[in-house]
Structures are given as structure tokens and as C-alpha cells.
Design a protein around this motif. Structure first.
Motif, PDB file in Angstrom:
ATOM      1  N   GLU A 191       0.756  -1.787  -0.114  1.00  0.00           N
ATOM      2  CA  GLU A 191      -0.070  -0.204   0.241  1.00  0.00           C
ATOM      3  C   GLU A 191       1.118   0.990  -0.076  1.00  0.00           C
ATOM      4  N   ASP A 192       1.521   1.463   0.285  1.00  0.00           N
ATOM      5  CA  ASP A 192       3.113   2.665   1.033  1.00  0.00           C
ATOM      6  C   ASP A 192       4.382   1.864   0.412  1.00  0.00           C
ATOM      7  N   ARG A 193       4.899   2.782  -0.009  1.00  0.00           N
ATOM      8  CA  ARG A 193       6.650   2.396   0.142  1.00  0.00           C
ATOM      9  C   ARG A 193       7.434   1.565   1.008  1.00  0.00           C
ATOM     10  N   LEU A 194       7.510   0.574   0.967  1.00  0.00           N
ATOM     11  CA  LEU A 194       8.746  -0.149   1.428  1.00  0.00           C
ATOM     12  C   LEU A 194       9.324   1.263   2.492  1.00  0.00           C
ATOM     13  N   LYS A 195      10.517   0.610   3.300  1.00  0.00           N
ATOM     14  CA  LYS A 195      11.445   1.295   3.776  1.00  0.00           C
ATOM     15  C   LYS A 195      12.446   1.486   3.681  1.00  0.00           C
ATOM     16  N   THR A 196      12.548   0.218   2.204  1.00  0.00           N
ATOM     17  CA  THR A 196      13.622   0.134   1.641  1.00  0.00           C
ATOM     18  C   THR A 196      14.461   0.905   0.186  1.00  0.00           C
ATOM     19  N   THR A 197      12.785   1.916  -0.121  1.00  0.00           N
ATOM     20  CA  THR A 197      12.532   2.023  -1.546  1.00  0.00           C
ATOM     21  C   THR A 197      12.802   3.956  -1.473  1.00  0.00           C
ATOM     22  N   LYS A 198      12.980   4.294  -2.318  1.00  0.00           N
ATOM     23  CA  LYS A 198      13.564   5.650  -2.142  1.00  0.00           C
ATOM     24  C   LYS A 198      11.860   6.324  -2.447  1.00  0.00           C
ATOM     25  N   LYS A 199      12.314   7.422  -1.315  1.00  0.00           N
ATOM     26  CA  LYS A 199      10.545   8.188  -0.816  1.00  0.00           C
ATOM     27  C   LYS A 199       9.489   8.166  -2.601  1.00  0.00           C
ATOM     28  N   LYS A 200      10.144   8.875  -3.750  1.00  0.00           N
ATOM     29  CA  LYS A 200       9.582   9.497  -4.327  1.00  0.00           C
ATOM     30  C   LYS A 200       9.106   8.697  -5.502  1.00  0.00           C
ATOM     31  N   TYR A 201       9.391   7.519  -4.804  1.00  0.00           N
ATOM     32  CA  TYR A 201       9.332   5.956  -6.160  1.00  0.00           C
ATOM     33  C   TYR A 201       7.858   5.126  -5.800  1.00  0.00           C
ATOM     34  N   HIS A 202       7.080   4.665  -6.380  1.00  0.00           N
ATOM     35  CA  HIS A 202       6.177   3.040  -5.293  1.00  0.00           C
ATOM     36  C   HIS A 202       7.200   2.575  -6.201  1.00  0.00           C
ATOM     37  N   THR A 203       6.976   0.660  -6.205  1.00  0.00           N
ATOM     38  CA  THR A 203       7.085  -0.348  -6.767  1.00  0.00           C
ATOM     39  C   THR A 203       6.137  -0.983  -6.594  1.00  0.00           C
ATOM     40  N   LEU A 204       5.697  -1.636  -8.210  1.00  0.00           N
ATOM     41  CA  LEU A 204       5.257  -2.939  -8.472  1.00  0.00           C
ATOM     42  C   LEU A 204       5.868  -3.942  -8.672  1.00  0.00           C
ATOM     43  N   PHE A 205       5.467  -5.156  -7.703  1.00  0.00           N
ATOM     44  CA  PHE A 205       7.059  -6.640  -8.096  1.00  0.00           C
ATOM     45  C   PHE A 205       5.790  -7.555  -8.549  1.00  0.00           C
ATOM     46  N   ALA A 206       7.053  -8.134  -9.360  1.00  0.00           N
ATOM     47  CA  ALA A 206       6.643 -10.013  -9.241  1.00  0.00           C
ATOM     48  C   ALA A 206       7.376 -11.131  -8.830  1.00  0.00           C
ATOM     49  N   ARG A 207       7.546 -11.643  -9.098  1.00  0.00           N
ATOM     50  CA  ARG A 207       8.683 -12.624  -8.249  1.00  0.00           C
ATOM     51  C   ARG A 207      10.323 -12.485  -8.473  1.00  0.00           C
ATOM     52  N   ASN A 208      10.516 -12.465  -9.487  1.00  0.00           N
ATOM     53  CA  ASN A 208      11.622 -11.904  -9.370  1.00  0.00           C
ATOM     54  C   ASN A 208      12.236 -11.015 -10.551  1.00  0.00           C
ATOM     55  N   GLU A 209      10.698  -9.261 -10.748  1.00  0.00           N
ATOM     56  CA  GLU A 209      11.479  -8.123 -11.242  1.00  0.00           C
ATOM     57  C   GLU A 209      10.006  -7.679 -10.257  1.00  0.00           C
ATOM     58  N   HIS A 210      10.751  -6.224 -10.796  1.00  0.00           N
ATOM     59  CA  HIS A 210      10.017  -4.960 -10.337  1.00  0.00           C
ATOM     60  C   HIS A 210      10.401  -3.599 -10.977  1.00  0.00           C
ATOM     61  N   TRP A 211       9.255  -3.149 -10.838  1.00  0.00           N
ATOM     62  CA  TRP A 211       8.722  -1.897 -11.826  1.00  0.00           C
ATOM     63  C   TRP A 211       8.386  -0.193 -10.849  1.00  0.00           C
ATOM     64  N   MET A 212       9.451   0.652 -10.601  1.00  0.00           N
ATOM     65  CA  MET A 212       8.979   1.644  -9.848  1.00  0.00           C
ATOM     66  C   MET A 212       8.410   2.654 -10.476  1.00  0.00           C
ATOM     67  N   PHE A 213       7.924   3.660 -10.162  1.00  0.00           N
ATOM     68  CA  PHE A 213       6.970   5.107 -10.906  1.00  0.00           C
ATOM     69  C   PHE A 213       7.134   5.767  -9.934  1.00  0.00           C
ATOM     70  N   LYS A 214       6.706   7.515 -10.347  1.00  0.00           N
ATOM     71  CA  LYS A 214       6.767   7.925  -9.506  1.00  0.00           C
ATOM     72  C   LYS A 214       4.841   8.396  -9.305  1.00  0.00           C
ATOM     73  N   ALA A 215       4.414   8.618  -8.147  1.00  0.00           N
ATOM     74  CA  ALA A 215       3.494   8.643  -8.144  1.00  0.00           C
ATOM     75  C   ALA A 215       3.129   9.215  -6.432  1.00  0.00           C
ATOM     76  N   LYS A 216       1.447  10.122  -6.735  1.00  0.00           N
ATOM     77  CA  LYS A 216       1.775  10.546  -4.894  1.00  0.00           C
ATOM     78  C   LYS A 216       0.217   9.581  -4.330  1.00  0.00           C
ATOM     79  N   GLY A 217       0.486   9.209  -2.914  1.00  0.00           N
ATOM     80  CA  GLY A 217      -1.020   8.435  -2.951  1.00  0.00           C
ATOM     81  C   GLY A 217      -0.472   6.706  -2.359  1.00  0.00           C
ATOM     82  N   SER A 218      -2.237   5.754  -2.096  1.00  0.00           N
ATOM     83  CA  SER A 218      -0.913   5.050  -1.807  1.00  0.00           C
ATOM     84  C   SER A 218      -1.452   4.081  -2.097  1.00  0.00           C
TER      85      SER A 218
END
Length: 314
Positions: A191-218
Motif C-alpha cells: 500500500e505504501d512504499r517499503l522502508k527500503t524504497t526511495k520516497k518519491k517512488y512506488h514499486t510494483l513487484f513480480a516474483r523476480n522483477e520490479h518496476w518503479m514509478f513516481k506517484a502520490k498516495g497509497s
């Protein structure tokens, strides 16, 4: 052993069938768009219809806290925070939600048929997965494959960054969303960024991949517009503070070397600008460029279950 397994499966099936019924949902027309607007088109979407839902199941229990949607030939499925799976028949004609009937209701159970309780039942995300369902859970963070009558079949192995509870922002900031795509597999997001993720990015996760994008909100839900394009439902909902719902398009095939992907806001609905929004948490595709989204009323007298049909225009 074969007879034992057969009897066990038959018992689970009979338990689930105890909740089969058909009930018409009471649907009221709802003014989502600000009254001063003279069009239902806004930014890159068009609001086609909006309904306020009020109904009970066959035991008189109010159907509430709907937080995830999935659509297939069987109709519309929904999960609730309190551990129920619902199956609706839905009739959409001429860009209008004409009818909605609650056909089946199932309490969620584990692989042994035991009813989920407490934090284990906090179902949030929902997606079709071949002829079965994927359900994501917020507090006891996990994704599981479920039968269409609410029985767990197996757990899905998560991305390594999602396996540590301490990486999440809090106990109630887990996996709100899940989606399936044949090209990318099972996709989820906290719902919210992981503690290990940069604050300005959200991350979508597959099992072995990830994709980051900029957005505000949860992040509250994910579905796919096409093979390479995800639509992410986001919100900020404070009872006495800021409220907005946004839809973000993320291009999973247009990412740089740091896995930051191109994205754009399709629409942002703000209560401060006259949008009559609620706590939108569920999203599903129902036709080419057309989606439904639903709000979680938190079982509150001050909130509503809203079902909105909209179209992505380009």
C-alpha cells in the motif's frame, strides 16, 4: 486415502454451497462528478456511470468493506476486509450499470476448510488467475490462489523484498493489490512504499522483477489496460483531511536502467474540488478500455459503497 480425499473435498463443497442465493442489490444513482461540471470527461477518462450500493446477504448481514474486484464470464467477484468472497451477476448496457445481483457468498477458508479469523482474513486485492482467483492479504502479507467458492489452494511465493514484515511501513500497510498478466505473471504492491524504497517512488513487484514509478498516495489496486500497461488505483483518504483518488498508467515496457518506468496520471479526483469520492480500493477491467472501481465503506455509517464505471479515453 482416495476415499478420504474425496470425502474431504465433498465436505468443503457442501460447506460452501450453504451460502448460495440470489439477492438484488439496491442501487441508487450517485453524483460523483462535481455539480458545476458540464461534462463527464475529465483528463484522460470518462465517467460512464456511478452507483451507491446498499444491500444485505441472505442472513441479513450488511455487505460492506468491499476492497477488491475481478471480472470474468461468471460475472463480478469481490472480496471484503472481513473475510468474505462475493459473486455477483452484473448487467452493463449502453455504458450503464443496469443490474447487480448477489448470487453467491462464501466465507474464506484455508486449505483444510478452516474459516479465516483475525488478521488472517484481511483480504484486500483480487484478480482472475486462469479459472481461479488470486487474493492478496494486507496484514499477514501473502498472496494465495483460491477456488471460486472461497477455499485456499496454494500460496504464491513473493518477491524477496516482500517476505520481511519489517520492510513494510506498518501492520496495516501490506499487500492491498494483486493482478495477473500472462507476460509479466503475478504483480503486487505494498500500500505504501517499503522502508527500503526511495520516497518519491512506488514499486510494483513480480516474483523476480520490479518496476518503479513516481506517484502520490497509497496503492489500493492494480489491473492491466493491455499487455504492457498497468492501471494503478491510488488514494489518500482522511476523514477530516485531504481526500483524493487517482488513476495512474504505468508502462512496464518503458523503463530505464534503474527500473524507473514511464507513467502518467490519467485522472485525479479531489474532494476539495467538488468530487464526491469515497475510499476507492478495488479496480477491474470489464471491456476494452472500460473499468469498474469500488469503494470500501469501512463498515461506517459515514461512508458509502460506490461502484463506478469509467473509460480510459486514450
Amino acid at each position: 486415502m482416495v476415499n478420504f480425499m474425496y470425502n474431504k473435498k465433498m465436505k468443503l463443497l457442501l460447506l460452501s454451497l450453504l451460502f448460495v442465493f440470489t439477492i438484488d442489490a439496491k442501487m441508487l444513482e450517485y453524483q460523483l462528478v462535481p455539480k458545476h461540471y458540464n461534462t463527464n470527461e475529465f483528463m484522460h477518462i470518462k465517467i460512464l456511470d456511478a452507483k451507491y450500493l446498499k444491500f444485505k446477504d441472505n442472513k441479513g448481514k450488511v455487505v460492506s468493506e468491499l476492497s477488491g474486484l475481478a471480472y470474468c464470464t461468471d460475472g463480478l467477484y469481490a472480496v471484503s476486509d472481513n473475510g468474505y468472497l462475493y459473486n455477483f451477476t452484473i448487467d452493463i448496457k449502453d455504458n450503464t450499470i443496469e443490474k447487480l445481483k448477489l448470487k453467491n457468498s462464501f466465507v474464506l477458508r484455508d486449505e483444510n476448510g478452516v474459516v479465516l479469523h483475525g488478521a488472517l482474513r484481511d483480504a484486500e486485492g483480487l484478480s482472475m488467475y486462469y479459472d481461479q482467483l488470486l487474493i492478496s492479504f494486507e496484514r499477514k502479507e501473502r498472496i494465495a490462489v483460491y477456488s471460486k467458492n472461497g477455499i485456499a489452494l496454494k500460496n504464491i511465493k513473493l518477491n524477496k523484498h516482500l517476505r520481511d514484515d519489517d520492510n513494510f511501513q506498518g501492520k496495516n500497510k501490506g499487500l492491498e493489490s494483486v493482478a495477473y498478466n500472462r507476460k509479466y505473471g503475478i504483480i503486487t504492491a505494498p500500500e505504501d512504499r517499503l522502508k527500503t524504497t526511495k520516497k518519491k517512488y512506488h514499486t510494483l513487484f513480480a516474483r523476480n522483477e520490479h518496476w518503479m514509478f513516481k506517484a502520490k498516495g497509497s496503492i489500493t489496486s492494480i489491473d492491466f489496460l493491455d499487455d504492457d500497461t498497468a492501471i494503478v488505483l491510488m488514494r489518500k483518504y482522511q476523514f477530516l483531511g485531504e481526500r483524493f483518488t487517482s488513476l495512474v498508467r504505468v508502462h512496464l515496457d518503458r523503463c530505464d536502467k534503474k527500473r524507473v518506468c514511464q507513467s502518467e496520471v490519467l485522472a485525479k479526483f479531489e474532494s476539495s474540488k467538488g468530487w464526491n469520492i469515497d475510499n476507492f480500493e478495488g479496480l477491474c477491467k470489464v471491456d476494452t478500455n472500460k473499468f469498474l472501481m469500488i469503494s470500501d465503506d469501512n463498515d461506517s455509517l459515514f461512508q458509502k459503497t460506490l461502484l463506478v464505471l469509467f473509460e480510459v479515453m486514450n
